[in-house]
Design a protein around this motif. Structure first.
Motif, PDB file in Angstrom:
ATOM      1  N   THR A  79       0.854  -1.188   0.000  1.00 26.63           N
ATOM      2  CA  THR A  79       0.000   0.000   0.000  1.00 26.63           C
ATOM      3  C   THR A  79       0.890   1.239   0.000  1.00 26.63           C
ATOM      4  O   THR A  79       1.785   1.360   0.841  1.00 26.63           O
ATOM      5  CB  THR A  79      -0.922   0.009   1.240  1.00 26.63           C
TER       6      THR A  79
ATOM      7  N   LEU B 155       0.954   5.472  -0.168  1.00 27.89           N
ATOM      8  CA  LEU B 155       0.209   6.732  -0.063  1.00 27.89           C
ATOM      9  C   LEU B 155       1.031   7.826  -0.737  1.00 27.89           C
ATOM     10  O   LEU B 155       2.228   7.972  -0.463  1.00 27.89           O
ATOM     11  CB  LEU B 155      -0.032   7.058   1.415  1.00 27.89           C
TER      12      LEU B 155
ATOM     13  N   LEU C  59      -3.266   5.096  -2.415  1.00 28.26           N
ATOM     14  CA  LEU C  59      -4.083   6.146  -1.814  1.00 28.26           C
ATOM     15  C   LEU C  59      -3.478   7.465  -2.273  1.00 28.26           C
ATOM     16  O   LEU C  59      -2.307   7.745  -1.981  1.00 28.26           O
ATOM     17  CB  LEU C  59      -4.026   6.068  -0.282  1.00 28.26           C
TER      18      LEU C  59
ATOM     19  N   GLN D 217      -7.625   4.992  -4.877  1.00 26.37           N
ATOM     20  CA  GLN D 217      -8.491   5.785  -4.003  1.00 26.37           C
ATOM     21  C   GLN D 217      -8.001   7.228  -4.007  1.00 26.37           C
ATOM     22  O   GLN D 217      -6.875   7.503  -3.592  1.00 26.37           O
ATOM     23  CB  GLN D 217      -8.456   5.196  -2.584  1.00 26.37           C
TER      24      GLN D 217
ATOM     25  N   GLU E   5      -5.850  13.698   6.714  1.00 26.28           N
ATOM     26  CA  GLU E   5      -6.080  12.528   5.849  1.00 26.28           C
ATOM     27  C   GLU E   5      -4.859  11.612   5.819  1.00 26.28           C
ATOM     28  O   GLU E   5      -4.987  10.394   5.752  1.00 26.28           O
ATOM     29  CB  GLU E   5      -6.433  12.976   4.420  1.00 26.28           C
TER      30      GLU E   5
ATOM     31  N   VAL F   7      -4.545   9.519   9.385  1.00 25.63           N
ATOM     32  CA  VAL F   7      -5.448   8.384   9.651  1.00 25.63           C
ATOM     33  C   VAL F   7      -5.095   7.166   8.803  1.00 25.63           C
ATOM     34  O   VAL F   7      -5.591   6.079   9.050  1.00 25.63           O
ATOM     35  CB  VAL F   7      -6.952   8.729   9.453  1.00 25.63           C
ATOM     36  N   ARG F   8      -4.237   7.356   7.805  1.00 25.38           N
ATOM     37  CA  ARG F   8      -3.952   6.225   6.906  1.00 25.38           C
ATOM     38  C   ARG F   8      -2.523   5.691   6.989  1.00 25.38           C
ATOM     39  O   ARG F   8      -2.250   4.588   6.540  1.00 25.38           O
ATOM     40  CB  ARG F   8      -4.220   6.655   5.456  1.00 25.38           C
TER      41      ARG F   8
ATOM     42  N   ASP G  43      -1.159   2.004   7.836  1.00 25.42           N
ATOM     43  CA  ASP G  43      -1.407   0.861   6.936  1.00 25.42           C
ATOM     44  C   ASP G  43      -0.524   0.888   5.697  1.00 25.42           C
ATOM     45  O   ASP G  43      -0.679   0.057   4.801  1.00 25.42           O
ATOM     46  CB  ASP G  43      -2.870   0.879   6.462  1.00 25.42           C
ATOM     47  N   CYS G  44       0.387   1.860   5.621  1.00 29.69           N
ATOM     48  CA  CYS G  44       1.114   2.052   4.357  1.00 29.69           C
ATOM     49  C   CYS G  44       2.548   1.522   4.415  1.00 29.69           C
ATOM     50  O   CYS G  44       3.242   1.697   5.408  1.00 29.69           O
ATOM     51  CB  CYS G  44       1.156   3.536   4.013  1.00 29.69           C
TER      52      CYS G  44
END
Ligand code: PMT
Length: 403
Positions: A188, A190, A230, A245, A258, A261-262, A265-266
């Motif tokens: 993942t 971002l 993301l 996304q 933003e 919060v992510r 998971d990256c």
């Protein structure tokens, strides 16, 4: 990514055939060697000469053309291809191929090739939803053929609904993805892109020249390489890339929220966004009136998102690879090294934004990537798409080396 790839662009007869011209332009711009194969009906809509001029290759319209067969037969065309793209693909041609019929130059080429084949269908909505068509598509998908589905919209026949050819950009992305190794599968990533906008009042804001092109290029490249992407984007005029996304933000504070919060998971965060360092202390609720010969605005420092991530990484067990960008006008190496260390980054991509072919709002860039161990990698002038892949190569390598 498509440089020197041999692509056969099959064009069927339909009003959307003119969009194949734009698709051809995207392929050739990316460095692909394109041979266009047209059905007889297609040449009623767009002349072969248009495709021939833009591809710099002869256009193939007849199954048995004595001169073309002598120079390069249709079978060797099929053999040499890295990819076959049929856009627009009609119900007729898809039906023929699904039934094993090869009675013209295009269907014969598709049946004869071992290269991957991508169909981009375009037809009337009732034809598209007809179970006969749907079964043909399902059958071809089962055999490993790829499809870029049509979109919903006003159709040339006057109907409204599904059946409109996907955009040339979406078909191009699918084609590029098919030919790209999925070395970031399961990862993942971002990416932040574009400028931030710091509002003064309902009609004015502070911003910068970032177009988002660099960040969007990285996002699309990461998607092609199989990553879950993301993309947190400030205001841009770029179309939303397919298959990822997209989270739209306006200010630096919104971007910070933003990202935070992510991030956990990256596997990697790449901060290509040009975040405003300051914002107005007060955002007036009505338009600021003109008064006096001069005026001043009080600014307050914005949070430094990347520095915040760097702090998290040093004080927690955050494993995310942190990649910064440095937009510099002087002392590139010194300033980039300071940012790399201050923000606790794994690497930083430094670009000189004073050059007309690099940095803000152009399709090319020139950069030096500095790494935490003191090493660096120079990237001479190249497209932002190519630079995106160089940056992702470095990330993929670091991921592989991480136990
Ligand atoms: O969008 P384009 O038109 O394609 O242009 C691309 C680009 C020039 C914007 C891009 O290549 C680039 O250099 N992006 C970083 C711009 C920038 O803000 O650089 P900086 O040196 O001011 O910041 C250093 C790093 O800290 C950047 O990764 C930035 O995203 C980050 N930062 C900065 C300030 C802040 N408050 N928060 C941050 O996270």
């Amino acid at each position: 990514m498509l440089k020197d790839k041999k692509i056969i662009l099959g064009v069927c007869g339909g009003i959307a055939a003119y969009k194949a011209v734009e698709l051809l332009r995207l392929f050739t711009k990316a460095g692909a060697d394109v041979n266009v194969v047209m059905t007889r009906a297609a040449s009623e809509f767009v002349t072969p000469l248009t495709f021939q001029t833009l591809s710099s290759n002869p256009v193939h319209t007849e199954l048995f053309n004595l001169i073309a067969e002598q120079e390069i037969g249709h079978i060797s065309l099929a053999d040499r291809a890295d990819l076959v793209v049929i856009a627009p693909a009609t119900a007729n041609v898809i039906g023929k191929i699904a039934s094993g019929i090869a009675d013209d130059i295009l269907t014969t080429t598709v049946m004869a090739t071992k290269a991957p084949v991508l169909f981009a269908p375009a037809m009337n909505v009732n034809m598209y939803t007809n179970p006969i068509y749907q079964e043909n598509e399902a059958k071809l998908r089962r055999f490993g053929y790829f499809f870029e589905s049509p979109v919903t919209g006003a159709l040339a026949c006057g109907w409204e609904g599904s059946g409109k050819l996907a955009s040339p950009e979406a078909i191009f992305e699918s084609a590029a993805s098919i030919l790209t190794e999925k070395d970031l599968d399961g990862r993942t990533i971002l990416i932040t892109a574009g400028p931030t906008r710091e509002e003064l009042d309902p009609v004015r804001y502070i911003t910068n020249h970032s177009s988002g092109k660099m960040g969007y290029a990285i996002a699309k490249a990461a998607r092609r390489r199989g990553a879950t992407v993301l993309l947190i984007s400030g205001p841009t005029s770029l179309p939303a890339p397919a298959g990822l996304q997209l989270i739209k933000v306006s200010s630096a504070v919104e971007m910070l929220n933003e990202v935070m919060v992510r991030v956990a998971d990256c596997d990697a965060v790449i901060k290509a966004a040009a975040v405003a360092d300051y914002r107005p202390v007060v955002r007036e609720s009505s338009k600021i009136k003109k008064s006096g010969d001069s005026s001043s605005i009080r600014l307050v420092k914005n949070p430094d998102i990347l520095a915040e991530l760097g702090r998290m990484k040093s004080s927690s067990n955050l494993q995310t690879i942190l990649v910064g960008f440095a937009a510099e006008t002087d002392s590139l190496a010194e300033n980039a090294a300071i940012k790399l260390n201050l923000k606790n980054l794994d690497m930083i991509v430094a670009n000189d934004v004073t050059q007309s072919d690099a940095g803000f709002n152009v399709d090319t860039n020139r950069a030096v990537i500095f790494f935490r161990d003191g090493s660096s990698k120079s990237c001479d002038l190249m497209s932002k798409d190519d630079l995106a892949d160089v940056i992702l190569d470095q990330i993929a390598m670091q991921i592989r080396e991480t136990p």
